[in-house]
Structure formats: structure tokens, C-alpha cells
Design a protein around this motif. Structure first.
Motif, PDB file in Angstrom:
ATOM      1  N   THR A 130       0.851  -1.188   0.000  1.00  0.00           N
ATOM      2  CA  THR A 130       0.000   0.000   0.000  1.00  0.00           C
ATOM      3  C   THR A 130       0.884   1.235   0.000  1.00  0.00           C
ATOM      4  O   THR A 130       1.923   1.280   0.672  1.00  0.00           O
ATOM      5  N   LYS A 131       0.486   2.251  -0.756  1.00  0.00           N
ATOM      6  CA  LYS A 131       1.254   3.484  -0.884  1.00  0.00           C
ATOM      7  C   LYS A 131       0.295   4.666  -1.005  1.00  0.00           C
ATOM      8  O   LYS A 131      -0.863   4.508  -1.398  1.00  0.00           O
ATOM      9  N   ALA A 132       0.837   5.834  -0.693  1.00  0.00           N
ATOM     10  CA  ALA A 132       0.159   7.095  -0.986  1.00  0.00           C
ATOM     11  C   ALA A 132       0.960   7.761  -2.101  1.00  0.00           C
ATOM     12  O   ALA A 132       2.092   8.199  -1.886  1.00  0.00           O
ATOM     13  N   ILE A 133       0.389   7.799  -3.286  1.00  0.00           N
ATOM     14  CA  ILE A 133       1.113   8.303  -4.453  1.00  0.00           C
ATOM     15  C   ILE A 133       0.864   9.800  -4.607  1.00  0.00           C
ATOM     16  O   ILE A 133      -0.288  10.259  -4.635  1.00  0.00           O
ATOM     17  N   HIS A 134       1.948  10.572  -4.677  1.00  0.00           N
ATOM     18  CA  HIS A 134       1.858  12.017  -4.887  1.00  0.00           C
ATOM     19  C   HIS A 134       1.575  12.271  -6.363  1.00  0.00           C
ATOM     20  O   HIS A 134       2.378  11.937  -7.244  1.00  0.00           O
ATOM     21  N   LEU A 135       0.437  12.869  -6.649  1.00  0.00           N
ATOM     22  CA  LEU A 135       0.030  13.087  -8.034  1.00  0.00           C
ATOM     23  C   LEU A 135       0.883  14.134  -8.736  1.00  0.00           C
ATOM     24  O   LEU A 135       0.900  14.191  -9.973  1.00  0.00           O
ATOM     25  N   ASP A 136       1.583  14.958  -7.978  1.00  0.00           N
ATOM     26  CA  ASP A 136       2.459  15.945  -8.601  1.00  0.00           C
ATOM     27  C   ASP A 136       3.654  15.259  -9.260  1.00  0.00           C
ATOM     28  O   ASP A 136       4.183  15.755 -10.263  1.00  0.00           O
ATOM     29  N   ASN A 137       4.062  14.131  -8.719  1.00  0.00           N
ATOM     30  CA  ASN A 137       5.168  13.349  -9.282  1.00  0.00           C
ATOM     31  C   ASN A 137       4.894  11.867  -9.032  1.00  0.00           C
ATOM     32  O   ASN A 137       5.537  11.228  -8.190  1.00  0.00           O
ATOM     33  N   PRO A 138       3.918  11.305  -9.769  1.00  0.00           N
ATOM     34  CA  PRO A 138       3.521   9.912  -9.482  1.00  0.00           C
ATOM     35  C   PRO A 138       4.608   8.915  -9.873  1.00  0.00           C
ATOM     36  O   PRO A 138       5.180   9.010 -10.961  1.00  0.00           O
ATOM     37  N   GLU A 139       4.905   8.024  -8.964  1.00  0.00           N
ATOM     38  CA  GLU A 139       5.912   7.001  -9.220  1.00  0.00           C
ATOM     39  C   GLU A 139       5.251   5.704  -9.680  1.00  0.00           C
ATOM     40  O   GLU A 139       4.113   5.405  -9.321  1.00  0.00           O
ATOM     41  N   ALA A 140       5.969   4.964 -10.500  1.00  0.00           N
ATOM     42  CA  ALA A 140       5.482   3.663 -10.939  1.00  0.00           C
ATOM     43  C   ALA A 140       5.655   2.648  -9.823  1.00  0.00           C
ATOM     44  O   ALA A 140       6.633   2.697  -9.063  1.00  0.00           O
TER      45      ALA A 140
END
Length: 534
Positions: A130-140
Motif C-alpha cells: 500500500t502506498k500514498a502516491i503524490h500526483l504531482d510526481n507519481p511514481e510507478a
């Protein structure tokens, strides 16, 4: 929240298709979660390690630079490990909000993530990420697969910010989805089986090429067609597995659909003319053959239209106009069913009325074959009905994704294979096919004799006068002479020509009964009217 979670996973299971292992993701509820089966490398082999790859795109005109999207990957059976019951309440918390940090359910580094039970890592069948992905710099996010299972990707707009992305379920063997890969060896095996049947048929055909009946030429054609059709179907799945879902795959899919429509039409055509007694009871069908061909061609055209419509129209866009495609196909199919059953009943009645027991036995076996196939189809139909009645159950697809292809497609191919093999066995080429087709058992004689009508070239399909008067044919007594009540030999009737005895020759292969008749022929105590020498 747990009920919402299960509903979300259920919608994902039903929305997943087998045409591709790549799916779009977005903040829309219908596209925020995707599930698919994935095999381990040990299960099917391959050149790469299987994985699940997810990539969210950076939203255009992003106002909130701190916007988050919640993300979790898990095996479906571990879904109960997502969410924590909040003390003193009847609610279950799914995400790490600030209020849940104050309640001690998570910490500040977990903001935006899915909440997992404290013992989730030890109880889970496969790791849960589980992760919280930052939409400003989304990581794969790449999730390695070590065990075969039904895996789900679930996303959520934690900051109420729209997002979009893609998830790929990559198996080690190629581009086919896990639900489709069993079809590759299945159709390859069917190709080999049909090729073996074709080889045996070709051997008998060449060996008895001077005694081939017209109906056996049609059987030859359909056996050759089936080998080609199954080979192309296998080639379609192999090409898709190697190259993915591209233009070539779509073209092969259309070709496969057309060949399938041709197989259905050809099969119904062959079954109908066989039930009419073509080649065995009747040397020609006359104008009826033209009508049968027109019906088969019409069924083929409607089958192609239906196949193309099925590929072009999705369930969401299907409307009343789709009935214009389905109804004509259903009408021609019904016509085939009714005509075939009536023709078989009429042929059997005719043979039994004329006491042609050996030929009647062949068509009675064909009747049992058709009846058995219908019973099997209805049994599977009711089984499938009860099975798919549970499709709203969240566990339906996860528990059946490995075998659903066989329920929908595989078993019908096996029933068809059995029917074709059985008909080819009954009507296989043998030494005296034509003489058997021209022969009539003598119902009134007790000495086991039968008569042969010399039709000459009238066995050809397009005979000018298939119903010519029997006086134009010459008849001969075979295998013995007529005896009167005193045991003296009867004189040969005027106009009859003597023919050599066929004792020891195979008239037509009808199974074990034919061998039994041959054994009894030489016995002085043989029972009356066992007239065909085999």
C-alpha cells in the motif's frame, strides 16, 4: 466500509475481460479498481518474471501540489486484511486520515495509505503493498508475482483530485491473460487430434478410393477443414500471446470468427444430408440438395454477421437492433434442428418398414449419438445456469477464473469432436461401400440372402434421374441360391445375371455386429435373415 470494499472488488472482477492484461485506471468508481489472474513462472514457464505494473499520470492543471491517491495491491483472498475496526464503534476504517492518526490506527508517515490489520504481513498469502502516491510526481509501482493467484489493484482519490493511469498484469509466458492461456495448448491438442483422425481417414479413403460414396467426400472435406480451422484458431492465440492486442490480432480474430461460422454451417449441412440417407439409402437428394445448400449458405452469412456484430458491439451499446442480427441466425438454426430430426425419423421409419435392419442399425446409432449430445448440452446448460447464477457473488470470478474458459467454450469443442469422430467411424470407407449402398435385404427369405441393385453411375450427386424405375436396373442374388420348400435349387429367374459370391468381402463396416454376421454366415445353424456378408 467492508461491504463497500467487497462490492468494489466484485465490480472489478466482473469488469475484467480476457482480451488484454492491460487496464485503464481513474478516479471513477468503475475504473478505480482492477483484478486479474496471474500465474507464477513455475506454473507456465516463460522468459520473464511475472509482475503487476501500475503507473498513474500527472493530472493537467494540478492545483493542489500535495494531492494524494491511495493505492494498494493484494491477492483477493487477503482482502479481509484491509481495514481496521475502530475501537468503540461499529465502523471499519480503510484509509489513514488525520482522525485515524489521532486514534492510533496509523502514523503521519502513512497518511493516504490503506490501513492494514496489525498481523496482515504474517496472515497474507501474498505480500500486500500500500502506498500514498503524490500526483504531482507519481511514481510507478511494480509488484513481483511469486504465487499463482487472483490479484487486485485498488486506487482511491484520497485528496478528491481526479487522476488517470494504467495497470498491467504481466505473465511470464507472454501477452495472453491468465484466463486465456489454457486455450493455447487446448486448441493445439485439438489440431493434433483432428490431424490424427484425418490421417486414418485418408488412409482408408486412398485404400478404398474406387468404392467411395458421395457422402464420404463431404466427410473428407469437413475433416480437412477442421484441421485447418483448429490450426488457425491456435495460431490466433499464439500470435496474441507473442504480439499482444494489435491490428494483426484483430484481423486474425475476424478470420477465426468467420471460420467458426463456416464450421457450424458445414456441420449442420453434413448432419442433415446424412440423416436424409444420402449415399446409403438414397443415391441422390435431387432438388432437396439445393435447398439444403441454400439453408447452409444462409446460416453461414447470418453467422458471419453475428460474429462481426459481437466484436463491434459491446454490452453497453447493444440495443434492440441487435435482435435483427440474432433472430435470423436463430431462425436458420431452428430450421436445421427441425429438418434434421424429421429427416432422421423418416429415414429410420423407411428402413424399418422395408426391414432393412443393418442400415437401420447405423442410423439408430446416429440417433443415439445426437440424443446423447443433446442431453450433454442440456446438462451443461443447466450446470452453467446454476454456476452463473452466482456471478453476483464477490468470490465467483476469483474462484473460477482458471476454469471459466472451459465452461464457456472448451466442453462444446469436446462434444463436437466426439460427434465428428463417431460419424466418421460409422461412415468410414471400406471395401464394398457402393454395393452396400445399393443393396436391399430380403425381408421374406430365410436363407440370409440379399439383393443388389446395379445403379451404375446414379450414385453421383447430380444424377439426372435418381428416381428411375427399378425395372431399368439389373438384380442379382448373392451368397447362396434360392431353395424351394423341398430343398432343391431354384432356377435363375429370367433376366437376372449371375454374379460371383461376395463371401468373405466387407460390404460396409458397421461395427461388431457386422463381424458377428460374417461369422454366422458360414454356420449351418445360422438364424434366418442375417443377410449381409461382412
Amino acid at each position: 466500509m467492508k461491504g463497500i470494499s467487497r462490492s468494489v472488488v466484485a465490480l472489478s472482477c466482473l469488469a475484467a475481460t480476457c482480451l488484454s492484461a492491460k487496464f485503464d485506471l481513474s478516479d471513477d468508481d468503475a475504473k478505480s479498481q482492477k483484478c486479474n489472474g496471474v500465474y507464477s513462472k513455475a506454473a507456465w514457464g516463460g522468459s520473464v518474471e511475472p509482475y503487476i505494473s501500475t503507473q498513474l499520470e500527472k493530472p493537467t492543471n494540478l492545483a493542489n501540489k500535495e494531492a494524494l491517491a491511495s493505492f494498494v495491491i493484494f491477492e483477493w483472498h487477503d482482502e479481509d486484511l484491509i481495514g481496521i475496526d475502530k475501537a468503540g464503534t461499529d465502523t471499519e476504517e480503510i484509509f489513514c486520515y488525520s482522525s485515524n492518526i489521532e486514534a492510533g490506527l496509523c502514523n503521519e508517515t502513512q497518511v493516504g495509505e490503506f490501513l492494514l490489520k496489525p498481523n496482515a504481513s504474517s496472515l497474507a498469502r501474498s505480500p500486500i503493498i500500500t502506498k500514498a502516491i503524490h500526483l504531482d510526481n507519481p511514481e510507478a509501482v511494480k509488484y513481483p508475482i511469486t504465487k499463482t493467484g487472483y490479484y487486485c489493484v485498488w486506487t482511491y482519490h484520497f485528496s478528491d483530485t481526479p487522476y488517470a493511469g494504467e495497470v498491467e498484469f504481466r505473465n511470464s509466458y507472454g501477452e495472453l491473460s491468465a484466463a486465456q492461456i489454457p486455450k493455447l495448448p487446448f486448441y493445439g491438442g485439438l489440431t493434433i487430434v483432428y490431424a490424427v483422425i484425418g490421417a486414418f481417414w485418408a488412409f482408408l479413403y486412398v485404400q478404398n478410393r474406387q468404392d467411395i460414396l458421395p457422402v464420404q467426400n463431404y466427410i473428407t472435406a469437413i475433416v480437412v477443414f477442421l484441421v485447418i480451422e483448429q490450426l488457425i484458431t491456435w495460431g490466433y492465440y499464439d500470435y496474441q500471446n507473442r504480439n499482444g492486442d494489435n491490428v494483426g490480432t484483430k484481423a486474425l480474430l475476424i478470420v477465426t470468427a468467420i471460420l467458426n461460422a463456416a464450421r457450424n454451417s458445414f456441420s449442420f449441412f453434413l448432419l442433415l444430408i446424412t440423416c436424409m440417407g444420402y449415399g446409403i439409402v438414397k443415391p441422390s437428394l435431387g432438388k432437396t440438395m439445393l435447398y439444403v445448400r441454400i439453408l447452409a449458405l444462409t446460416h453461414f452469412v447470418f453467422g458471419v454477421i453475428y460474429a462481426i456484430a459481437s466484436l463491434a458491439v459491446t454490452p453497453d451499446t447493444a440495443g434492440p437492433l441487435l435482435l435483427l442480427v440474432i433472430m435470423p441466425l436463430a431462425a436458420t438454426l431452428t430450421a436445421f434442428y427441425v429438418w434434421t430430426l424429421n429427416a432422421l425419423s423418416a429415414t429410420l421409419k423407411d428402413l424399418l418398414d422395408r426391414k432393412q435392419n443393418v442400415k437401420a442399425m447405423m442410423y439408430r446409432r446416429l440417433w443415439w449419438c445426437i440424443l446423447g449430445s443433446i442431453l450433454v448440452i442440456f446438462a451443461f446448460f443447466f450446470f452453467n445456469s446454476f454456476t452463473f447464477a452466482r456471478r453476483s457473488d464477490p468470490g465467483f470470478v476469483p474462484n473460477n477464473w482458471k476454469t471459466r474458459w472451459f465452461i464457456l467454450d472448451g466442453w462444446l469443442n469436446l462434444v463436437y469432436l466426439f460427434d465428428i469422430a463417431f460419424i466418421a467411424y460409422l461412415w468410414r470407407p471400406t471395401v464394398n461401400n457402393r454395393r452396400f449402398a445399393m443393396s436391399d435385404e430380403l425381408a421374406q427369405d430365410d436363407d440370409g440372402n440379399f439383393e443388389i441393385a446395379s445403379f451404375g453411375g446414379s450414385l453421383d450427386e447430380e444424377a439426372d434421374d435418381p428416381m428411375a424405375d427399378s425395372s431399368t436396373h439389373s438384380y442379382a442374388r448373392v451368397d447362396g441360391q434360392n431353395r424351394d420348400s423341398s430343398g432343391a435349387n431354384a432356377k435363375t429367374a429370367p433376366g437376372q445375371q449371375d454374379r460371383p459370391s461376395l463371401d468373405g468381402e466387407t460390404i460396409f463396416a458397421i461395427g461388431e455386429e457386422g463381424d458377428k454376421l460374417s461369422d454366422d454366415e458360414d454356420s449351418p445353424t445360422n438364424s434366418p435373415r442375417r443377410g449381409l456378408t461382412s
